[in-house]
Design a protein around this motif. Structure first.
Motif, mmCIF file in Angstrom:
data_model
loop_
_atom_site.group_PDB
_atom_site.id
_atom_site.type_symbol
_atom_site.label_atom_id
_atom_site.label_comp_id
_atom_site.label_asym_id
_atom_site.label_seq_id
_atom_site.Cartn_x
_atom_site.Cartn_y
_atom_site.Cartn_z
ATOM 1 N N GLU A 139 5.899 35.337 45.988
ATOM 2 C CA GLU A 139 4.746 34.440 46.051
ATOM 3 C C GLU A 139 3.534 35.115 45.421
ATOM 4 O OE1 GLU A 139 1.824 32.689 49.495
ATOM 5 O OE2 GLU A 139 3.985 32.581 49.879
ATOM 6 N N ASP A 144 1.873 30.342 44.054
ATOM 7 C CA ASP A 144 3.038 29.914 43.285
ATOM 8 C C ASP A 144 4.243 30.803 43.604
ATOM 9 O OD1 ASP A 144 1.476 27.991 41.973
ATOM 10 O OD2 ASP A 144 0.804 29.478 40.501
ATOM 11 N N GLU A 145 5.436 30.263 43.438
ATOM 12 C CA GLU A 145 6.655 31.027 43.693
ATOM 13 C C GLU A 145 7.332 31.406 42.383
ATOM 14 O OE1 GLU A 145 9.275 29.112 46.441
ATOM 15 O OE2 GLU A 145 7.997 29.578 48.167
ATOM 16 N N GLU A 146 7.842 32.630 42.328
ATOM 17 C CA GLU A 146 8.552 33.141 41.165
ATOM 18 C C GLU A 146 9.872 33.754 41.615
ATOM 19 O OE1 GLU A 146 4.462 34.600 38.817
ATOM 20 O OE2 GLU A 146 5.970 36.063 39.467
#
Length: 232
Positions: A139, A144-146
Motif C-alpha cells: 500500500e 493505492d495498492e501495488e
C-alpha cells in the motif's frame, strides 16, 4: 513477534549488518528536537569536510552496488538514506513529520544508513525481509495498492502484506507511524565494511534518545548470520 532476514538474503549478502530496536510508549507530543539538531549538525559537518556528495560515502556506495546486483538502477532507485541526504544537501533541512520519524531520519542522515520505522499494530505476525513471490500487497502512502515484482526484496508479514519495497527504497503507508502509534519496530541495515561498529553506535544513539525524550526503555540488537532473528 519475530523479525528476521531470509536465509537466501544472508546467502546472497553475507556482509549485511542489520540493527533492530523495539519500543513501547511512543507518543506524538514528545519533542526530540535537540537530538535531531545535533544529528543534523553532525551531517552538515561531514558534508562540509567531504565535499557534500552523498554518492561518495562508503555506506551509500555499498547500497548502490547491492541495488545494481538486484537489477535496479542505483540512480533511479535509491536507498532511503541516500534520498534523505540528497534532500538535506539541497534544502539544508528535512520537514518535521512526527518526533520519532524526525529522530530516525536525522539518525539516518548522520550515519548514512537507511532506518525504517514500523507501527507494530499494523503488522500481522512475524516480519521477514525476503524475496517477493509477487502476490503480496503493498500500500502506497496515497492508499493505492501495488504488487511487488517476483524476486524483489520486501519486508513481508504473515498476512503477505509488503511493508517495504525494493529493500530500503520505499516503505509502505500501511504501517507508517501515525499520531496514535504507541509501539514500533525500528530497523536499520548496512552493507559497508565498517558497518558493525557504526550500527552498534546507531542503536546506542536511538536508545539514548528514546530513554531521554520518551522516557521509555527499548530493547535492541545487531543481528548476524549466527544470530539472525530478533524476538519480541
Amino acid at each position: 513477534m519475530r523479525f528476521a532476514h531470509s536465509p537466501q538474503l544472508w546467502r546472497d549478502f553475507p556482509q549485511l549488518v542489520p540493527g533492530v530496536l523495539h519500543a513501547k510508549g511512543i507518543a506524538a507530543e514528545i519533542s526530540a528536537e535537540e537530538t535531531v539538531r545535533q544529528l543534523c549538525a553532525r551531517t552538515a559537518a561531514r558534508s562540509a569536510e567531504g565535499g557534500g556528495q552523498e554518492s561518495g560515502l562508503p555506506q551509500i556506495q555499498a547500497w548502490r552496488r547491492t541495488f545494481a546486483a538486484l537489477g535496479l538502477k542505483p540512480t533511479q532507485y535509491r536507498c532511503a538514506a541516500e534520498s534523505l541526504l540528497r534532500r538535506f544537501r539541497k534544502e539544508g533541512s528535512l520537514p518535521r513529520i512526527h518526533p520519532l520519524i524526525d529522530l530516525c531520519n536525522a539518525a539516518s542522515l548522520a550515519f548514512a544508513i537507511p532506518v525504517g520505522v514500523f507501527d507494530l499494530a499494523r503488522i500481522s505476525g512475524d516480519l521477514w525481509v525476503r524475496y517477493a513471490d509477487g502476490d503480496e500487497v503493498y500500500e502506497t502512502f496515497a492508499g493505492d495498492e501495488e504488487r511487488p515484482e517476483p524476486g524483489e526484496v520486501i519486508f513481508a508479514d504473515d498476512a503477505r502484506r509488503a511493508h517495504a519495497r525494493r529493500w530500503t527504497n520505499r516503505q509502505s503507508g500501511h504501517s507508517a507511524v501515525r499520531e496514535e502509534t504507541g509501539e514500533v519496530l525500528i530497523v536499520a541495515e548496512a552493507l559497508h565494511e565498517t558497518a558493525p561498529g557504526e550500527m552498534a553506535e546507531l542503536m546506542d544513539v536511538l536508545t539514548d534518545a528514546l530513554r531521554t525524550d520518551w522516557s521509555v526503555t527499548p530493547c535492541s540488537a545487531v543481528l548476524t548470520p549466527a544470530a539472525p532473528a530478533f524476538e519480541l
